[in-house]
Design an enzyme around this catalytic site. Structure first.
Site, PDB file in Angstrom:
ATOM      1  N   CYS A   9      -2.366   5.577   9.517  1.00 23.44           N
ATOM      2  CA  CYS A   9      -2.207   7.334   9.896  1.00 23.44           C
ATOM      3  C   CYS A   9      -3.889   7.583  10.728  1.00 23.44           C
ATOM      4  CB  CYS A   9      -1.802   8.663   9.026  1.00 23.44           C
ATOM      5  SG  CYS A   9      -2.975   8.916   7.575  1.00 23.44           S
ATOM      6  N   ASP A  69       1.795  -0.024   4.768  1.00 31.96           N
ATOM      7  CA  ASP A  69       0.895   1.528   5.477  1.00 31.96           C
ATOM      8  C   ASP A  69      -0.519   1.245   4.855  1.00 31.96           C
ATOM      9  OD1 ASP A  69      -0.132   3.887   6.575  1.00 31.96           O
ATOM     10  OD2 ASP A  69       1.469   4.630   4.682  1.00 31.96           O
ATOM     11  N   LYS A  74       7.243   6.861   1.977  1.00 32.03           N
ATOM     12  CA  LYS A  74       8.213   5.444   2.292  1.00 32.03           C
ATOM     13  C   LYS A  74       9.257   4.985   1.611  1.00 32.03           C
ATOM     14  CE  LYS A  74       4.374   5.596   6.466  1.00 32.03           C
ATOM     15  NZ  LYS A  74       3.660   6.775   5.429  1.00 32.03           N
ATOM     16  N   ASP A  98      -3.059  -6.179  -5.799  1.00 31.43           N
ATOM     17  CA  ASP A  98      -3.844  -5.820  -4.087  1.00 31.43           C
ATOM     18  C   ASP A  98      -3.249  -6.867  -3.665  1.00 31.43           C
ATOM     19  OD1 ASP A  98      -5.453  -6.398  -2.117  1.00 31.43           O
ATOM     20  OD2 ASP A  98      -6.573  -6.758  -2.461  1.00 31.43           O
ATOM     21  N   CYS A 146       0.505  -1.504  -0.175  1.00 30.63           N
ATOM     22  CA  CYS A 146       0.061   0.054  -0.024  1.00 30.63           C
ATOM     23  C   CYS A 146       0.892   1.255  -0.099  1.00 30.63           C
ATOM     24  CB  CYS A 146      -1.090   0.093   1.394  1.00 30.63           C
ATOM     25  SG  CYS A 146      -1.999  -2.071   1.481  1.00 30.63           S
ATOM     26  N   ALA A 147       1.678   1.104  -1.089  1.00 27.21           N
ATOM     27  CA  ALA A 147       2.853   2.242  -0.749  1.00 27.21           C
ATOM     28  C   ALA A 147       2.623   3.249  -1.817  1.00 27.21           C
ATOM     29  CB  ALA A 147       4.282   1.970  -2.242  1.00 27.21           C
TER      30      ALA A 147
END
Length: 438
Positions: free
Chosen positions: A361, A308, A251, A292, A245-246
């Site tokens: 987050c 993330d 990051k 995915d 999930c870059a």
């Protein structure tokens, strides 16, 4: 009112509708609005500031409008939004009263609300006279926070911490920067403060792309909290890392800069274009895959995995006040299920002895602490590796302030309102796990 001024306020009215009535994220609505491209940068900046102020201060603004109406009840949607834009200018942006009122009346005429011009004029003139003093007496943090979030935060963190969270949301976040090398030298060049983690901090505002070092790829924008997860792996030189999930890629850039061989995975091909663009500007290289992460099965496990996970982003309200208006309790439950699936699969992608970092987050416990409780109770192949203030400082001098960010379980749990003497921090959750065996 000039044509540009009317166009700017008309665009702001459209954006309020998109966010408040269609639940479209503000950044998406802003980027898609066709008329904004025709405005000069100053007017575009005004539109963004105006709409963000309404979203940030919506509870206060609506209370002021309600108190200024001769009869109870709110007017129709378009008129209500025009009043919101006018009130924000009068009370929070310092727009001269005649300009804020006159432009609101002209906007009403231009948008099919001419019968309400008298109402708009009367209400805004009253707010112009009385609004600033009334606003100073309001419980701003509470008024601007939806009930469901206030109650959830109060239950999780207590009234004192919750007050700190909601009052932090009243202010725009600073600009945080991660540099590839030599943060002290870049702090001087960028006229920034060097934080204990190595992040550079400037006050917000201005064109980021015109700052020294941007064009040559010396640094990228990344909140202090978002920079912490990638620091927790230790030495990554030559190691294989999967960044799940870059997007948008901050990051990813950190991991590559630390010497890792990175595969960046995200289901959104469109968002991955931003990852590629950022890496190209920074002269960094990574494998980028649109797939995915919950079902991706690479040929071999990695030395380290960073997940993330997609989340409600309630920790980033300082930067994205629309989150207060577009998220609902049911979103948290839905996201928590997806996070659980992603985390369970991420364990399979780490080789025995390797490290898995899980982060969001969000400041909702369902998206943080509860996810780690669940995986530890269900999967004996992983254990928690407690995080220390020294892990966060990355060798930079002074980590005393950073202890505030670590909970009693050895996880990062930052909240808006923490590190106030340094200018605050976004809300974030980070846990570090070790893969034990097959």
């Amino acid at each position: 009112m000039s044509d540009a001024s009317l166009a700017a306020r008309s665009a702001a009215l459209d954006l309020l509708r998109d966010v408040l009535r269609k639940s479209i994220p503000f950044d998406d609505a802003f980027d898609a609005h066709p008329e904004l491209r025709g405005l000069d940068p100053r007017d575009r900046g005004f539109v963004r500031l105006l709409v963000a102020t309404v979203l940030r201060r919506l509870g206060q603004i609506d209370a002021l409008i309600q108190g200024s109406l001769a009869k109870p009840g709110l007017p129709k949607a378009t008129v209500h939004d025009i009043l919101r834009l006018g009130a924000a200018q009068l009370v929070f942006l310092g727009t001269p009263p005649h300009a804020a009122v006159d432009t609101a009346v002209e906007l009403a005429a231009a948008r099919g609300a001419e019968p309400y011009k008298g109402l708009i004029n009367a209400v805004l003139r009253r707010i112009g006279r009385e609004g600033p003093e009334l606003a100073a007496q309001q419980d701003a943090g509470r008024l601007n926070t939806p009930d469901w979030l206030w109650l959830a935060w109060r239950q999780a963190y207590g009234i004192g911490r919750t007050r700190g969270i909601v009052e932090a949301h009243l202010h725009e976040a600073p600009l945080d920067i991660t540099v590839k090398a030599d943060p002290a030298a870049w702090a001087e060049r960028l006229e920034a403060t060097l934080l204990p983690t190595g992040t550079l901090r400037r006050s917000s505002g201005g064109n980021v792309t015109e700052l020294p070092g941007f064009a040559e790829g010396a640094w990228w924008v990344q909140d202090l909290a978002a920079s912490l997860p990638a620091k927790l792996f230790g030495d990554l030189a030559g190691k294989r890392v999967y960044d799940l999930c870059a997007a948008p890629g901050g990051k990813t850039a950190q991991l590559v800069a630390q010497g890792a061989q990175v595969t960046a995975v995200d289901r959104s091909a469109k968002r991955l274009e931003r990852v590629r663009d950022n890496l190209a500007r920074l002269n960094l290289s990574a494998e980028v895959l649109a797939t995915d992460a919950a079902t991706w099965t690479p040929d071999q496990p990695a030395d380290a995995v960073l997940l993330d996970a997609p989340c409600s982003a309630t920790g980033a309200i300082r930067r994205h006040p629309d989150i207060l208006r577009v998220k609902a309790p049911e979103d948290i439950a839905k996201l928590a299920k997806a996070q659980s699936r992603l985390l369970a699969h991420a364990v399979d992608l780490v080789k025995p002895g390797g490290t898995l970092i899980y982060c969001t987050c969000s400041i909702q416990p369902e998206e943080g602490e509860a996810q780690i409780d669940r995986i530890l109770s269900r999967d004996p192949r992983v254990e928690r590796l407690p995080i220390t203030p020294g892990d966060l400082s990355g060798g930079h001098a002074g980590d005393g302030n950073l202890a505030e960010l670590i909970n009693e379980r050895g996880e990062v749990r930052s909240l808006p309102g923490m590190l106030g003497d340094l200018g605050g921090i976004d809300g974030f959750f980070v846990a570090r796990l070790r893969r034990l065996h097959d």
